[in-house]
Every structure is written in C-alpha cells, then in structure tokens.
Design an enzyme around this catalytic site. Structure first.
Site, short mmCIF file in Angstrom:
data_model
loop_
_atom_site.label_atom_id
_atom_site.label_comp_id
_atom_site.label_asym_id
_atom_site.label_seq_id
_atom_site.Cartn_x
_atom_site.Cartn_y
_atom_site.Cartn_z
N SER A 1 29.69 91.45 -23.75
CA SER A 1 29.82 92.81 -23.53
C SER A 1 29.22 93.12 -22.46
O SER A 1 29.53 92.84 -21.09
CB SER A 1 29.22 93.50 -24.67
OG SER A 1 29.41 94.94 -24.67
N HIS B 1 34.47 93.76 -31.67
CA HIS B 1 33.60 93.51 -30.69
C HIS B 1 32.44 92.81 -30.90
O HIS B 1 31.90 91.66 -30.13
CB HIS B 1 33.22 94.89 -30.16
CG HIS B 1 32.31 95.07 -28.85
ND1 HIS B 1 33.25 94.79 -27.63
CD2 HIS B 1 31.03 94.96 -28.44
CE1 HIS B 1 32.21 94.70 -26.49
NE2 HIS B 1 31.13 95.00 -27.22
#
Length: 461
Positions: free
Chosen positions: A211, A416
């Site tokens: 990320s 995620h």
C-alpha cells in the site's frame, strides 16, 4: 453534513491526543544498534499483576498483543536487532531486522537483503504479527534472507525527532507532523536503504512494499532515480498511486471535502491521526476476541475501509491486530491520499490554492511524479476485491511504468489487508514472490559467470 462529520472526527483526535501522550509506548534504547533480546529490551515475561488480570484470550495471543515488533520473532527463536536511522531532516526512524531463522544455521554475511515497508497507519509489525505460518517476515527469514523492516516517520516506532516533540507545544507538533508520504519517499526510504546497504555491505536489495509502502517507493524512484540501481526487484503488494477508482466508503466520504479536512486539522492542531494507544490494545483484548459477541462489528469496521473477506481473516488474532494497528500517521498523509482520489493524478501535495501551489512549485497545480524514471523491475500484485487499490488504477499504473509486470491474485475475495494478514497469502503470494527472488539471483549469478568467462577468454586465451 460531511463537514460536520469530519470536524467532529478531528475534534475527537484532539481530545484523544493527551490520552495518547499519557499512554504511548516509548521504549528507550541506549545504542543505535541493539539485539532485541538484550537485557535492557522490554521483556515478554508476564508479571504477576498481568497474569492476575489476564483477559479470557489465549496466553500467546495476549503476549503478542503486548510485544513490540522485534520481540515477536525473537519469541520464536529468531535472532533480531533494532536499528536507528537519523534522516537529514532530523527524524529518528527505527528499523527492525531479522538476522536469522531457527530453521537454518547461517551468519549475517553473504545473505541477500529483503527490505519490507508497511502501509498507511501500519508499522513493521504487519510482517510478523500473523505468526510463523502466515507472516512474510518469517517466510523470508526461513528461506535465508536478511530481513529488514522499515518504519516511516510518525508511526509508533519512528515517533522521534532530534529537535521537535510530537506531543509538545503546538509549534513543535506542527513542525514534527508537517509531512505526507512524499517525505517518506523522498527522505525516509533513501535514508533507510542507504543504512541497510552500508550495514550489510551489499550493493543492492529486494524491496517489498504494501500500500503506502509502494506509494513511497514510486515517489523515491521518480524523484531520486539513482535509487533504481539499488533495487534488484520491487514487489508491490496492493500498489497505490492512482486512486480515482478506489471504492472504499471512507475514502469517498473524505474525498468530498479534502481542503476542509486539511484546514480543520490545522485549525484544531490535529496533526496526528489514529496514534498507537493502549486504548486500542484494550479494545482488542476485551471486545474483539474471536469469542466476543461483537466480533462481527470489529470485522465490519475493518472491512468497511479495505474490502470484505472474512474467510481469509484469522479472527483469533484480532487482539494482536488492534494492539499494533493503527500505529499512527500524519493527518497530511491522509489528506494527500484523498487528493489523489479526487484529482485522478499521482502528484505532489496540493497546497490548497493556486497561489500557494505557485509559491511552492512555480505552477498553479502540483507537479506529477515522473513514473518513467522508475526503471527498476516492478511486479504489481493486485486483486479484484481491493477497495483501495482498484484493478483499473493498477492497470493505469502498469501502463506508465517502463519495467513492470502484473500479477493478479486469483482469489476473487482477496482484499487490501489480505496481502499482509491473509491466511492464504503465504501459498498464493509469498511463495511465488520468494521463488521469483531466488530465480532472479540465480540468473544474475549465471550472467556474472558468463561475463567473467568471456573476460577470461579475451584476456588469457
């Protein structure tokens, strides 16, 4: 309505600030390099008082919710170290190293280096807190890699500066927290990479980011392209650069008023967002254990931000996750991400007005990062159920990178946080990554042998 919601949230951050200052974990170390098991390190042995107040969760889960990152692997027999890196602008960053694994006997010398960089509101703990069977830090150490786990400025392990107190006067707090992920890419990553290469006497390393750890990497190689040569291969887990197709409700809500978010934060002095607090640890231990009647609420709050995939989440570890995450960040990091989502550009921080941008950049809009400068080999690992790293945005990023490949995770529910916490991540993601790293070193070794053979033939035959 949205302005009121965000104003209330920022007021809450201000109210929590003194509570955080009173309860924050501040370990003091005397040396810039320290073995995690040295006598002056925090101990993971429970006191009688702790045992008497032990919550109804397994002992090993309770221990892991108390331990700092270096002691999580140390507990299982891994040799670990704590390193401190001082950046040119005075931030003191803590880098955690897994020197060796109990599964293989090896020294520090002649081991390939793997550098891991966490995401937004996260820390080095993300690579090891899922346990030996699931953590990427363990997997790499077990395969013989010298594992270094960075911490960006402002999180619980890098919350120090040579001049400014992050909990001090308003002037100190404003100066300490005046950064976004731009500075993490421009200053923190180069500082940590140079330190690690110098400490290991290696010319280059493997880089794995999750990320924001990918965002900062793209900033670094775009703006400081000389660092491409220091990276053998970069693995981007849930890469984030373009964000205009992110579907997270939290991002979409904040996207409506990014300028107001910034101005209200500055007005209230709420420069820090979601710091690491004992309050979160307590919530995890008491309310979010897997036998709790509200465990579904804990899962929903997490999934609301990143995407839903309860089958890949080890709910037993919720007390551990909430003890280590959130780990703190600058409010400007969030504002910068929201600007990306709103503008559809991968660019530097928008100062808020054309006049302010003109003063800082010489242009009414902030300049875009030149992704053509990212010449190191990049593998973009993405999934369909990621609410922050949309496949559409990843494909656009791939198109603008000169030396990139895409790896689609076949699990349609992979989200995620599964890239770092998922039960199935080791088999579907980590093992292929390690295989590609080994193949890369093998091919480079063969090329070196062939080159040396050619040189020998030209000079001596």
């Amino acid at each position: 309505m949205y302005n009121n919601i965000l104003t209330c949230a920022l007021i809450l951050c201000v109210w929590l600030q003194p509570l955080h200052a009173a309860t924050k974990r501040q370990a003091t170390y005397g040396s810039p390099v320290q073995a995690a098991g040295s006598p002056n390190s925090p101990s993971f042995t429970l006191t009688n008082e702790q045992q008497a107040s032990l919550p109804p969760i397994p002992l090993d889960i309770y221990q892991d919710s108390l331990l700092p990152t270096p002691l999580l692997p140390f507990k299982h027999g891994y040799v670990t170290e704590i390193h401190r890196v001082v950046t040119p602008d005075g931030y003191i960053l803590e880098v955690h190293r897994i020197v060796s694994s109990p599964l293989r006997r090896s020294s520090k010398a002649l081991k390939p280096v793997a550098f891991l960089q966490h995401g937004f509101l996260d820390s080095s703990a993300t690579w090891v807190m899922s346990g030996q069977e699931h953590g990427l830090g363990y997997a790499l150490a077990d395969e013989g890699y010298d594992v270094w786990m960075g911490n960006g400025r402002g999180n619980v392990y890098s919350r120090k500066h040579i001049l400014y107190d992050p909990d001090g006067s308003r002037s100190d707090r404003e100066k300490f927290w005046s950064f976004s992920w731009h500075e993490i890419g421009m200053v923190d990553l180069p500082s940590m990479i140079d330190y690690v290469l110098n400490a290991t006497a290696q010319p280059n390393m493997f880089y794995i980011g999750h990320s924001q750890g990918t965002t900062a990497y793209f900033v670094m190689c775009s703006e400081r392209p000389e660092y491409n040569a220091k990276i053998k291969m970069m693995h981007a887990l849930a890469p984030v650069a373009y964000m205009n197709h992110a579907v997270s409700p939290v991002v979409r809500l904040a996207e409506l008023v990014p300028t107001a978010l910034q101005r209200v934060a500055e007005m209230l002095g709420a420069y820090e967002i979601l710091p690491s607090m004992d309050l979160f640890k307590l919530l995890g231990q008491q309310l979010c254990r897997d036998t709790s009647p509200i465990i579904a609420i804990c899962e929903s709050v997490l999934f609301l931000i990143t995407g839903f995939n309860e089958r890949n989440l080890n709910a037993t570890l919720f007390p551990v996750y909430l003890s280590h995450t959130p780990a703190g960040a600058s409010t400007y990091q969030l504002v910068h991400f929201v600007q990306e989502a709103q503008s559809g550009r991968f660019c530097q921080f928008d100062m808020g007005t054309p006049q302010d941008n003109m003063q800082k950049y010489g242009n009414p809009t902030p300049p875009e990062y030149n992704l053509a400068n990212v010449r190191s080999r990049v593998i973009l690992h993405y999934s369909d159920n990621d609410w922050l790293s949309s496949p559409i945005d990843v494909r656009r990023l791939h198109k603008n990178l000169p030396n990139a490949e895409m790896n689609h995770i076949p699990d349609e529910k992979f989200e995620h946080m599964d890239f770092v916490w998922g039960i199935g991540a080791r088999s579907v993601l980590y093992e292929p990554i390690i295989a590609s790293m080994k193949l890369f070193d093998k091919l480079v070794g063969m090329q070196t042998i062939a080159k040396n053979l050619v040189n020998y033939q030209q000079n001596y035959l």
